[in-house]
Design an enzyme around this catalytic site. Structure first.
Site, mmCIF file in Angstrom:
data_model
loop_
_atom_site.group_PDB
_atom_site.id
_atom_site.type_symbol
_atom_site.label_atom_id
_atom_site.label_comp_id
_atom_site.label_asym_id
_atom_site.label_seq_id
_atom_site.Cartn_x
_atom_site.Cartn_y
_atom_site.Cartn_z
ATOM 1 N N ARG A 46 -47.717 70.422 18.037
ATOM 2 C CA ARG A 46 -47.056 69.243 17.468
ATOM 3 C C ARG A 46 -48.041 68.133 17.095
ATOM 4 O O ARG A 46 -47.679 67.180 16.416
ATOM 5 C CB ARG A 46 -46.064 68.675 18.487
ATOM 6 C CG ARG A 46 -44.931 69.595 18.810
ATOM 7 C CD ARG A 46 -44.044 68.979 19.875
ATOM 8 N NE ARG A 46 -43.534 67.694 19.466
ATOM 9 C CZ ARG A 46 -42.460 67.503 18.720
ATOM 10 N NH1 ARG A 46 -41.771 68.532 18.301
ATOM 11 N NH2 ARG A 46 -42.071 66.285 18.395
ATOM 12 N N GLU B 80 -55.022 74.878 4.138
ATOM 13 C CA GLU B 80 -54.824 74.504 5.536
ATOM 14 C C GLU B 80 -55.774 75.230 6.471
ATOM 15 O O GLU B 80 -56.319 74.656 7.396
ATOM 16 C CB GLU B 80 -53.412 74.917 5.988
ATOM 17 C CG GLU B 80 -52.310 74.076 5.487
ATOM 18 C CD GLU B 80 -50.983 74.678 5.903
ATOM 19 O OE1 GLU B 80 -50.305 74.063 6.709
ATOM 20 O OE2 GLU B 80 -50.635 75.782 5.437
ATOM 21 N N TRP C 143 -50.993 62.875 17.617
ATOM 22 C CA TRP C 143 -51.385 63.092 16.237
ATOM 23 C C TRP C 143 -51.339 61.702 15.627
ATOM 24 O O TRP C 143 -50.267 61.134 15.438
ATOM 25 C CB TRP C 143 -50.402 64.044 15.563
ATOM 26 C CG TRP C 143 -50.774 64.418 14.175
ATOM 27 C CD1 TRP C 143 -51.726 65.324 13.799
ATOM 28 C CD2 TRP C 143 -50.202 63.919 12.975
ATOM 29 N NE1 TRP C 143 -51.774 65.405 12.432
ATOM 30 C CE2 TRP C 143 -50.852 64.562 11.895
ATOM 31 C CE3 TRP C 143 -49.202 62.987 12.675
ATOM 32 C CZ2 TRP C 143 -50.539 64.308 10.568
ATOM 33 C CZ3 TRP C 143 -48.894 62.732 11.347
ATOM 34 C CH2 TRP C 143 -49.561 63.404 10.315
ATOM 35 N N CYS D 96 -46.028 63.698 17.896
ATOM 36 C CA CYS D 96 -46.838 63.951 19.072
ATOM 37 C C CYS D 96 -45.941 64.753 19.993
ATOM 38 O O CYS D 96 -44.783 64.992 19.673
ATOM 39 C CB CYS D 96 -47.194 62.641 19.741
ATOM 40 S SG CYS D 96 -47.866 61.451 18.578
ATOM 41 N N LYS E 84 -47.671 70.493 13.445
ATOM 42 C CA LYS E 84 -46.655 71.487 13.099
ATOM 43 C C LYS E 84 -45.395 70.856 12.511
ATOM 44 O O LYS E 84 -44.891 71.298 11.508
ATOM 45 C CB LYS E 84 -46.315 72.313 14.339
ATOM 46 C CG LYS E 84 -45.324 73.431 14.087
ATOM 47 C CD LYS E 84 -45.943 74.535 13.269
ATOM 48 C CE LYS E 84 -44.972 75.635 12.960
ATOM 49 N NZ LYS E 84 -45.447 76.422 11.808
ATOM 50 N N HIS F 260 -54.222 76.021 -20.955
ATOM 51 C CA HIS F 260 -53.907 74.613 -21.224
ATOM 52 C C HIS F 260 -54.755 73.673 -20.363
ATOM 53 O O HIS F 260 -54.420 72.509 -20.217
ATOM 54 C CB HIS F 260 -52.414 74.355 -20.991
ATOM 55 C CG HIS F 260 -51.540 75.152 -21.911
ATOM 56 N ND1 HIS F 260 -51.456 74.915 -23.255
ATOM 57 C CD2 HIS F 260 -50.739 76.220 -21.670
ATOM 58 C CE1 HIS F 260 -50.631 75.793 -23.817
ATOM 59 N NE2 HIS F 260 -50.183 76.604 -22.862
ATOM 60 N N ASN G 163 -43.408 59.280 21.154
ATOM 61 C CA ASN G 163 -43.474 60.045 19.912
ATOM 62 C C ASN G 163 -42.603 59.321 18.899
ATOM 63 O O ASN G 163 -41.453 59.010 19.199
ATOM 64 C CB ASN G 163 -42.944 61.468 20.151
ATOM 65 C CG ASN G 163 -42.804 62.250 18.867
ATOM 66 O OD1 ASN G 163 -43.614 62.093 17.957
ATOM 67 N ND2 ASN G 163 -41.784 63.083 18.788
ATOM 68 N N GLY G 164 -43.157 59.051 17.709
ATOM 69 C CA GLY G 164 -42.368 58.366 16.686
ATOM 70 C C GLY G 164 -43.108 57.145 16.187
ATOM 71 O O GLY G 164 -44.320 57.038 16.339
ATOM 72 N N GLU H 136 -47.815 78.768 -2.543
ATOM 73 C CA GLU H 136 -47.807 78.968 -1.094
ATOM 74 C C GLU H 136 -49.155 79.530 -0.638
ATOM 75 O O GLU H 136 -49.683 79.151 0.416
ATOM 76 C CB GLU H 136 -46.639 79.900 -0.707
ATOM 77 C CG GLU H 136 -46.583 80.328 0.747
ATOM 78 C CD GLU H 136 -46.522 79.171 1.744
ATOM 79 O OE1 GLU H 136 -46.290 78.018 1.352
ATOM 80 O OE2 GLU H 136 -46.770 79.433 2.939
ATOM 81 N N LYS I 31 -51.774 77.886 2.099
ATOM 82 C CA LYS I 31 -52.328 78.593 3.268
ATOM 83 C C LYS I 31 -53.849 78.503 3.276
ATOM 84 O O LYS I 31 -54.471 78.260 4.303
ATOM 85 C CB LYS I 31 -51.953 80.085 3.276
ATOM 86 C CG LYS I 31 -50.534 80.464 3.607
ATOM 87 C CD LYS I 31 -50.060 80.071 4.970
ATOM 88 C CE LYS I 31 -49.573 78.666 5.046
ATOM 89 N NZ LYS I 31 -48.223 78.305 4.804
HETATM 90 C C1 F6R Z 1 -47.580 74.773 5.706
HETATM 91 C C2 F6R Z 1 -46.765 74.047 6.649
HETATM 92 C C3 F6R Z 1 -46.147 72.760 6.214
HETATM 93 C C4 F6R Z 1 -44.644 72.822 6.523
HETATM 94 C C5 F6R Z 1 -43.983 71.480 6.195
HETATM 95 C C6 F6R Z 1 -42.489 71.533 6.414
HETATM 96 O O1 F6R Z 1 -48.139 75.904 6.294
HETATM 97 O O2 F6R Z 1 -46.588 74.459 7.756
HETATM 98 O O3 F6R Z 1 -46.372 72.519 4.866
HETATM 99 O O4 F6R Z 1 -44.097 73.846 5.761
HETATM 100 O O5 F6R Z 1 -44.538 70.477 6.997
HETATM 101 O O6 F6R Z 1 -42.179 71.848 7.728
HETATM 102 P P1 F6R Z 1 -40.713 72.299 8.130
HETATM 103 O O7 F6R Z 1 -40.458 73.594 7.466
HETATM 104 O O8 F6R Z 1 -40.750 72.392 9.621
HETATM 105 O O9 F6R Z 1 -39.791 71.223 7.630
#
Ligand code: F6R
Length: 586
Positions: free
Chosen positions: A27, A470, A74, A2, A581, A486, A100-101, A463, A467
């Site tokens: 966040r 998400e 969050w 958060c 994030k 397969h 937060n935590g 990747e 994207k």
């Molecule tokens: C995907 C994304 C997440 C982060 C993951 C790791 O778009 O943003 O999958 O890549 O949560 O985050 P970091 O790199 O901050 O450890």
């Protein structure tokens, strides 16, 4: 996961807090709240939704007073409800907290406090901090003593700010971020410098196990034993002020568009650290590389490149998996941890586990003040500026840029990353969005999409799938081309779209064969390639570049596609549902 913020000063607290929360919304963003200290009492407003929506409804920023705290949530413990939103007042209403935590021992503490007559309204673990602090304060009648007692009783990882009825703010940090901003007319306590960067760039980074008291005497910092602590005031990098969308509709689009610069910056600025890292890698008995989500996909690219060009074996480990096989780390190893935020709990835990086996920690990280950077023997900074959009975009290519620099050194220049050339190629892809927008319209109603790539293009396919998931909420899966027959071929029919990552390199003809097999089952093919083919229903052209570097550019059109598809579907590309994030909880 958060964001928390506190303000103590001469200004009107509520609007300052709301602006700060807006900037930190990346966040966590399922609910928001603010509390201020008025003449006599603590006033709280909070609700479910994004900062601007809740503010439009409840006018958080009109709360009176010069002292206040705020939070974006969050959800971890308890549903997304108004009651579970922070701030949480103690049962007497004389203290309110934002947290937060995770408080691991909250049920025991809560049961004990309930026996003593303290009431709880929410399902959160956080509310226990308010009542525990209230209980200790009622007993000890001293804020400092009650903070020492409270922090000694809490188990878990946390940062919290508490506001007392007297107007004093007290805050503690234990393995969650908490930064002090020192402005001309007031102090800030925040999870991120973005919470106050408009007001000041003078900051103090607290260490774990420290708490702060802000009152008429000013700022005092103590360790959890109550001994005073001195800290240097440092300046945050000016680029953190650059957190506006500018002319872009969304941060995600802005960040995708910044890549011609950020790829260059990451490659150039990490040069010295990369040389040192190469020495570590050359002399290590075993090399492990870890990350979560996008950062893990970057680790997979590293494995492939180092094997192919430098004949060096690396074992990629998903950070959250290491906990279940801690013996995987052999003595005298190095662990390379990749993380944009440097605060992902899973990554930090992986680092912890590796340290127990005496592994040396190297990191590739964007936030140089993060916990991961502090835990590392060597840090390679991504230098791509703040990434606000929840989906990682420019941080991924910055990670790749550094990985390519390491590869270049490890193989004594057998490949050479020319950042400027790559930057030009990326600019060419970004110059015209027309075709990608048209394809995004096609994808608006679909349920499934698959992305195919072979060799180093498989991590890029993974990747790409991440994207698309998400940003568009479409079910997306990355598949290594050869695996098609397969199993996944059974899924192909006329309702399906498949993206083929097919640059003109050694994987080209095999991947094209896979595309034909898919097309024969009626699926539509979107080809990402520098070479046209009749098999593609849609061709997204990428420039021809040196074979080794295609991964750096082929992800760009897919980032754009995911972005425009989100726009078509009216979802918020910057803040996808249920995500945050930085995932600072396990
Ligand atoms: C995907 C994304 C997440 C982060 C993951 C790791 O778009 O943003 O999958 O890549 O949560 O985050 P970091 O790199 O901050 O450890």
């Amino acid at each position: 996961m958060c964001s928390i913020i506190g303000y103590y000063g001469d200004g009107s607290a509520a609007p300052i807090l709301v602006r700060g929360l807006k900037r930190m919304e990346y966040r966590g963003y399922d609910s928001v709240g603010v509390a201020t200290k008025d003449q006599q009492e603590i006033l709280v407003k909070k609700g479910v939704g994004k900062v601007s929506d809740v503010n439009n409804m409840l006018h958080l920023d009109t709360l009176p007073g010069h002292i206040g705290i705020g939070h974006t949530r969050w959800a971890t413990h308890g549903n997304v409800t108004d009651v579970n939103a922070h701030p949480h007042p103690s049962s007497s209403g004389k203290i309110a907290i934002v947290h937060n935590g995770i408080i691991e021992n909250y049920s025991e503490l809560k049961a004990d406090l309930e026996k003593r007559g303290y009431q709880f309204k929410s399902q959160t673990d956080s509310e226990v901090i308010a009542n525990l602090l209230q209980f200790n304060f009622d007993e000890l009648l001293d804020i400092k003593k009650s903070m020492i007692k409270t922090t000694s009783q809490l188990k878990g990882h946390y940062a919290f700010v508490a506001m007392f009825e007297s107007g004093t703010l007290a805050a503690a940090k234990y393995h969650e971020p908490l930064i002090i901003g020192i402005g001309k007319n007031g102090y800030f306590l925040s999870s991120d410098v973005l919470g106050f960067i408009e007001k000041t760039d003078d900051v103090i980074y607290l260490d774990n196990g420290e708490f702060v008291i802000l009152d008429r005497l000013g700022l005092q910092i103590f360790n959890f034993d109550g001994n005073p602590v001195k800290h240097q005031v440092t300046k945050v990098s000016k680029e953190f002020a650059d957190v506006y969308k500018g002319d872009y509709a969304h941060f995600t689009l802005k960040e995708i568009s910044e890549q011609p610069d950020t790829i260059v910056r990451a490659g150039e600025s990490s040069r010295d650290a990369v040389s040192n890292a190469t020495e570590f890698i050359r002399h290590a008995r075993n090399i492990y590389i870890t990350g979560s989500g996008t950062s893990y996909n970057a680790a997979l690219v590293a494995k492939y490149l180092w094997q192919k060009y430098a004949k060096i074996k690396t074992e990629p480990i998903i950070s959250s998996e290491l906990f279940f096989s801690p013996d995987a780390i052999e003595p005298n190893s190095i662990l390379i941890a990749i993380s944009q935020s440097g605060e992902s709990a899973d990554v930090l835990e992986a680092v912890n586990i590796a340290k127990k086996s005496n592994a040396k920690i190297l990191s590739i990280v964007n936030i140089l003040t993060s916990s991961l950077a502090q835990e590392s023997a060597l840090v390679m900074g991504m230098n791509c500026g703040p990434e606000i959009g929840v989906a990682a975009t420019k941080s991924f290519t910055a990670q790749l840029s550094i990985i390519y620099k390491i590869t270049e050194k490890l193989c004594d220049g057998c490949i050479k990353l020319d950042e400027r050339k790559i930057s030009d190629a990326v600019s060419r892809i970004l110059a015209d969005h027309t075709k990608i927008k048209e394809i995004a319209k096609e994808l608006r109603e679909i349920k499934d999409i698959y992305i195919l790539g072979r060799a180093v293009h498989y991590p890029i396919a993974s990747e790409s799938a991440l994207k698309l998931k998400e940003l568009t909420y479409i079910h997306a899966e990355g598949i290594p081309g050869g695996e098609l027959k397969h199993g996944p071929l059974a899924l192909m029919d006329s309702s399906v779209y498949v993206i083929i990552i097919n640059p003109n390199d050694h994987t080209y003809s095999d991947t094209l064969t896979s595309a034909r097999e898919i097309k024969a089952r009626g699926a539509k093919i979107i080809g990402i390639s520098d070479k046209p083919s009749d098999v593609y229903d849609f061709w997204i052209e990428i420039p021809a570049i040196d074979d080794a570097f295609y991964p750096l550019i082929e992800i760009i059109p897919i980032q754009l596609l995911a972005y425009y598809c989100a726009v078509e579907k009216n979802t918020d590309p910057d803040y996808p549902r249920n995500l945050a994030k930085s995932v600072t909880v396990k």
